[in-house]
Design an enzyme around this catalytic site. Sequence first.
Site, PDB file in Angstrom:
ATOM      1  N   GLY A 187       2.271 -22.126  16.541  1.00  0.00           N
ATOM      2  CA  GLY A 187       2.920 -21.066  17.379  1.00  0.00           C
ATOM      3  C   GLY A 187       1.670 -20.535  17.463  1.00  0.00           C
ATOM      4  O   GLY A 187       0.859 -20.573  16.794  1.00  0.00           O
ATOM      5  N   VAL A 191       3.280 -14.777  17.504  1.00  0.00           N
ATOM      6  CA  VAL A 191       5.189 -15.419  16.364  1.00  0.00           C
ATOM      7  C   VAL A 191       4.561 -15.037  15.154  1.00  0.00           C
ATOM      8  O   VAL A 191       5.535 -15.060  14.478  1.00  0.00           O
ATOM      9  CB  VAL A 191       5.532 -15.534  17.642  1.00  0.00           C
ATOM     10  CG1 VAL A 191       7.210 -16.155  17.069  1.00  0.00           C
ATOM     11  CG2 VAL A 191       5.762 -15.944  18.734  1.00  0.00           C
ATOM     12  N   GLY A 192       3.589 -15.902  14.893  1.00  0.00           N
ATOM     13  CA  GLY A 192       3.038 -15.846  13.497  1.00  0.00           C
ATOM     14  C   GLY A 192       3.252 -14.556  12.558  1.00  0.00           C
ATOM     15  O   GLY A 192       4.166 -14.732  11.627  1.00  0.00           O
ATOM     16  N   GLU A 209       0.730 -22.533  11.056  1.00  0.00           N
ATOM     17  CA  GLU A 209       0.295 -22.647  12.020  1.00  0.00           C
ATOM     18  C   GLU A 209      -0.112 -22.426  13.612  1.00  0.00           C
ATOM     19  O   GLU A 209       0.513 -22.550  14.360  1.00  0.00           O
ATOM     20  CB  GLU A 209       0.935 -24.983  12.223  1.00  0.00           C
ATOM     21  CG  GLU A 209       0.763 -25.571  11.223  1.00  0.00           C
ATOM     22  CD  GLU A 209      -0.448 -25.834  10.609  1.00  0.00           C
ATOM     23  OE1 GLU A 209      -1.919 -26.002  11.077  1.00  0.00           O
ATOM     24  OE2 GLU A 209      -0.476 -26.510   9.547  1.00  0.00           O
ATOM     25  N   CYS A 243      -3.550 -26.976  20.555  1.00  0.00           N
ATOM     26  CA  CYS A 243      -4.455 -25.591  19.188  1.00  0.00           C
ATOM     27  C   CYS A 243      -5.622 -26.110  19.242  1.00  0.00           C
ATOM     28  O   CYS A 243      -6.201 -24.959  18.639  1.00  0.00           O
ATOM     29  CB  CYS A 243      -3.075 -25.849  19.015  1.00  0.00           C
ATOM     30  SG  CYS A 243      -3.031 -27.180  17.343  1.00  0.00           S
TER      31      CYS A 243
END
Length: 494
Positions: A187, A191-192, A209, A243
Amino acid sequence: MDSATVVQQLRSAYHSGKTRSVEYREKQLRNLLQLYEENHEEMARVLEIDLRKHKQEAYILEIDFLINDLRNIIFNFREWVKPEQPGKAMLNMMDKVFIYKDPYGVILVIGAWNYPLQVTLAPVAAAIAAGNCVLIKPSEVAPATSRFIAETIPKYLDQDCYRVVEGGVKETSELLQQKFDYIFFTGSGKVGRIVHQACNTNLTPCTLELGGKSPCFIDSTTDISIATKRILWGKFINAGQTCIAPDYILCSKAVQEQILEEARSILIEWYGEDPKNSPDLCRIINQGHFERLRRMIEGANVAIGGDIDSEEKYISPTILIDVEPEDAIMQDEIFGPILPIVNVEESHDAIEFINSRAPALVLYIFTQDKDLQEVFIHTTTSGGICLNDTILQFNVESLPFGGVGPSGMGAYHGKYGFDSFTHKKSCLMKDFNALGEKLASSRYPPYSDSKISFLATMMKKRQGFSVKFLPYLFMFVIGVGFALIGKNIMDAYY
Ligand code: NAD
C-alpha cells in the site's frame, strides 16, 4: 468473530504443527491453484467491476501472473525447504552445521486495491509454502474483489490455517493491535508507516511493498518510437494506477518533441480518436482519487489528452509539458493516467535530479549507450532498475521485487517470497568424539598466548575454500590423528 479470536485460532492451528508438513503445504498450494483454474473467469469479472479492467490486463498482470508464480512455487518449494549446510571453520570440522527453514508462525497479509488479486494472493502463496498460517485482509477499496477472496478462499484452503477478514481502516487497525509473527503490507507509504509502527510495538518483522515516484529517463540514442510505446503502455495500463508505472519522464526538449509526435499517433492507434470509447482503458477507482487527479491537470500545460468525465471517473491518457520540479504533480506519486515531462539537458542532470529525491521503487532508463547504462546502475539507488522497457521486470520470477527506503523494505516473488516468510534457524550439532573435543579444548582455562593463536587459526572461516586445499586438510587431520595416537601410546608407557 473478533480479530483477537481469529488470530488466537490461527495460532492454535499453527502450534498443532499441521503446516510443518510439506505434504500439507503442497496440498494447500495445489488447492489454491485449483481455485485459480476454476475461477479465472470470475476473477476477471470482479476486476472489471472494480476497475473496469480489460480481460487482457486482468490475465497478463494478475491472473496468469498468480498462476505462473504459484506453479513455480509448487515446483520448487520442496527444494527451498531443505536445510542448508553452510561452510564452517576448522574448529568445527567434526561438527555439523545446518540452517533450518522455519516458518514464522501466523502471518498478516494486507492487500492494496490496484492489482487487488495479485498483490493480495501472491504473498499468501509464498507464506503457505514457507509453512505459515495466514490471515488475509484484502483492500475494501476494490469491494468486488475483496468479496471474491473472502468467499472463495474458505472453499479451497483449510479454514483452520488460512482466514480472510474483510474491512477498511477500522478493521485493519484492530488487526494491527494483535500480535502477528510477520506482517506483509502492500500500500501507500502513509499507511506503511502506521503498519511499521504497529510492528515496532511487538517487534514484528515485516515486508512493506510501497510506492512512490518512479522516474523514467530517455535520451537521444534511444529508438524513440519503440521507447514511447513501452513507456505509454507502462503508464496507461490500469489507468496509471500501478505502483511501478513510470511516474514522470526526464528528457531534453528535443527528445520531448519526438516523444510527443510518436505518442499522438500511438494513442490514436491504441485507443481511437476518443479514448473514452475504448474498452481497453481502466477507470479511476473512486471519486476521491478522481478528484485528486483532476486537480493535477487543472492549470497544467496539457500537450496530449486532459479529457475528464467525473460521472464515469474517466481521465484520458494525458501528457503534461513545461513541468517544474517544484510543481505539485512532482511531489507525490501520481497513480493515474497523467505523464508529466520534466526537461533535463544531459544525463548527469537526470542523475542529479534522481539522487536529489527519495529512492524510487523502480528506475527506468532508455538509452543504447552501454557506458551510460552502467553509470545509472552504479550511481543511483532504487528498488529495481529496468533498462529500455517498463513493467516487465516484475514478471521475471528470478528477480526480487521490492523497494528501498520510502519505496519499501523487503522483497518477494519466486524464492524471495519464500525467504521473506522463513526464519533461517541456525543449528550447530556437536557430539562427544575425542578429536572434536581435543580441537576445541584450547578454549578452556588456563588461558595462554599459544592457545589464543591456535584458536585464532582454527576459527578462521574457510574463505574461498577450494578443493585444491583438500589434500592439505586431509594431511592435517591424519597428522593430528597420529599425534593423538602417539600421545596416547606415550601416556600408556610413561
Ligand atoms: P493504502 O495504503 O491506502 O491501503 C492499503 C491497505 O491498508 C488497505 O488494505 C487498507 O484497508 C489499509 N489501510 C488504509 N488506511 C489504513 C489505516 N489508516 N490504518 C490501517 N490500515 C489502513 O494503499 P492503496 O490506496 O490501497 O494502494 C495504493 C498504494 O499502494 C500506492 O502508493 C501504490 O504505489 C502502492 N502499491 C504498492 C505495490 C508494491 O508492490 N510495491 C503494489 C500495489 C500498490
